[in-house]
Design an enzyme around this catalytic site. Structure first.
Site, short mmCIF file in Angstrom:
data_model
loop_
_atom_site.label_atom_id
_atom_site.label_comp_id
_atom_site.label_asym_id
_atom_site.label_seq_id
_atom_site.Cartn_x
_atom_site.Cartn_y
_atom_site.Cartn_z
N LYS A 1 -23.43 -3.15 -33.16
CA LYS A 1 -24.59 -3.14 -34.07
C LYS A 1 -24.21 -2.51 -35.40
O LYS A 1 -23.09 -1.98 -35.55
CB LYS A 1 -25.74 -2.37 -33.41
N TYR B 1 -20.59 13.74 -63.83
CA TYR B 1 -22.02 13.85 -64.16
C TYR B 1 -22.55 15.25 -63.83
O TYR B 1 -22.25 15.81 -62.77
CB TYR B 1 -22.83 12.83 -63.36
C1 LIG Z 1 -25.94 2.45 -30.04
C2 LIG Z 1 -26.17 2.47 -28.58
C3 LIG Z 1 -25.12 2.74 -27.69
C4 LIG Z 1 -23.75 3.15 -28.18
O1 LIG Z 1 -23.81 4.50 -28.59
P1 LIG Z 1 -22.48 5.27 -29.06
O2 LIG Z 1 -22.92 6.68 -29.17
O3 LIG Z 1 -22.11 4.69 -30.38
O4 LIG Z 1 -21.46 5.03 -28.02
C5 LIG Z 1 -25.36 2.61 -26.34
N1 LIG Z 1 -26.59 2.30 -25.87
C6 LIG Z 1 -27.64 2.08 -26.70
C7 LIG Z 1 -28.97 1.76 -26.13
C8 LIG Z 1 -27.47 2.17 -28.06
O5 LIG Z 1 -28.50 1.97 -28.88
#
Ligand SMILES: *Cc1c(COP(=O)(O)O)cnc(C)c1O
Length: 329
Positions: free
Chosen positions: A5, A226
């Site tokens: 994601k 800046y």
């Molecule tokens: C993003 C997510 C993961 C992965 O989490 P990490 O901490 O990046 O390993 C696993 N399960 C769900 C439901 C998530 O939203």
């Protein structure tokens, strides 16, 4: 089930998905559009949408593209019920064991599981899932307590389980069950509060680099960038590097944050601009136009840089803009 994601944790969704798809059993994304992007690009691996459908039409769209939906709520189950059987995709089922964010209450898990199984007569049984709140704190009893609540809620249900994020993969092996769902660790970040990525044997997938565009002398008392935040306390040399907050290097980085220039740590000196930063290279005489700068990567820990900026590496990765060019190593 590899989590890709947030644009593959900032690395580029398709680059990561194509690199991983033959090495994992499936890919997980947050919402349906991410899954459809993968399908349109020809990715054929199983894909799980972690939030499930946001609206009824997404159920049909998921079925049409053979995308698996996480059912997190009875409303989503209703949307599924309203579809004809051919328009119902495969589903997993999420139980809230104490994160209080998404998922069915423990008390409803069995009833909803039964309904869901009845809706998907010719398909695999839904995998039962939960998600942890504090798995990155290995000493905290919360993870064991959540898992106990999950087990109690799903007792006697004949199905596979998926509970572990990266932190649980590393610190809570008893939670691994049938499917783990790592994200951050796949990219080389440490999901453990007390241990560095290096100590865990994880290597950074991303080297965030730029090059030196200019080097100049700054007299004592000269104020750089800046707002004149950084003041030269003695005659200094400052390198200007072609990266800024428009490229994913956050504006709130503090003076002193290390930047690796030709392999040597040099301190950030002055406010981050949209496309440029300034770095104190007074003690690194060989820096010149074209010298390479690494903002984070295998030689400069993302977790360390994030901590210095009062955030976590997850946020730095997820904030990488699409405009920043990605080059596959
Ligand atoms: C993003 C997510 C993961 C992965 O989490 P990490 O901490 O990046 O390993 C696993 N399960 C769900 C439901 C998530 O939203």
């Amino acid at each position: 089930m590899a989590c890709v994601k947030a644009n593959g944790y900032g690395h580029g969704l398709l680059t990561i998905a194509s690199a991983l798809q033959d090495q994992v059993e499936g890919l997980a994304v947050a919402f349906l559009d991410e899954a459809l992007t993968l399908r349109e690009a020809g990715i054929q691996a199983p894909i799980l949408v972690l939030e499930g459908p946001h609206a009824p039409a997404e159920v049909t769209a998921a079925a049409a593209s053979k995308i698996t939906l996480m059912i997190c709520d009875e409303q989503q189950l209703e949307w599924l019920q309203q579809r004809e059987e051919k328009d119902r995709p495969a589903c997993w089922l999420k139980v809230d064991s104490g994160l209080y964010r998404l998922g069915l209450s423990a008390a409803r898990a069995k009833a909803v599981f039964a309904k869901l199984c009845a809706l998907l007569p010719h398909r695999e049984t839904p995998v039962l899932c939960t998600h942890f709140a504090r798995a990155d704190e290995p000493e905290d009893p919360g993870t064991r307590e959540q898992l106990a609540r999950f087990d109690e809620a799903t007792r006697e249900l004949d199905s596979e389980h998926s509970c572990a994020n990266s932190a649980a993969v590393i610190s809570h092996p008893y939670s691994h069950r049938n499917w783990v769902r790592p994200g951050y660790m796949l990219y080389g970040g440490s999901p453990h509060r007390g241990k560095t990525a290096q100590e865990l044997g994880l290597r950074a997938v991303m080297d965030f680099t730029a090059s030196v565009l200019s080097v100049r002398d700054v007299p004592a008392g000269g104020r750089v960038g800046y707002g004149g935040r950084w003041v030269a306390s003695e005659p200094s040399r400052v390198a200007t590097v072609g990266v800024g907050y428009g490229d994913g290097y956050p504006r709130h980085m503090k003076d002193g944050t290390p930047v690796l220039i030709d392999g040597i740590r040099c301190p950030l000196a002055g406010r981050v601009s949209m496309d440029l930063i300034t770095v104190d290279v007074s003690h690194h005489k060989s820096v010149q136009i074209g010298s390479s700068a690494t903002l984070w990567g295998d030689a400069l820990s993302l977790d360390e840089i994030a901590a210095g900026a009062d955030t976590i590496g997850y946020e730095l990765l997820a904030s990488m803009p699409a405009r920043t060019p990605r080059q596959r190593r």
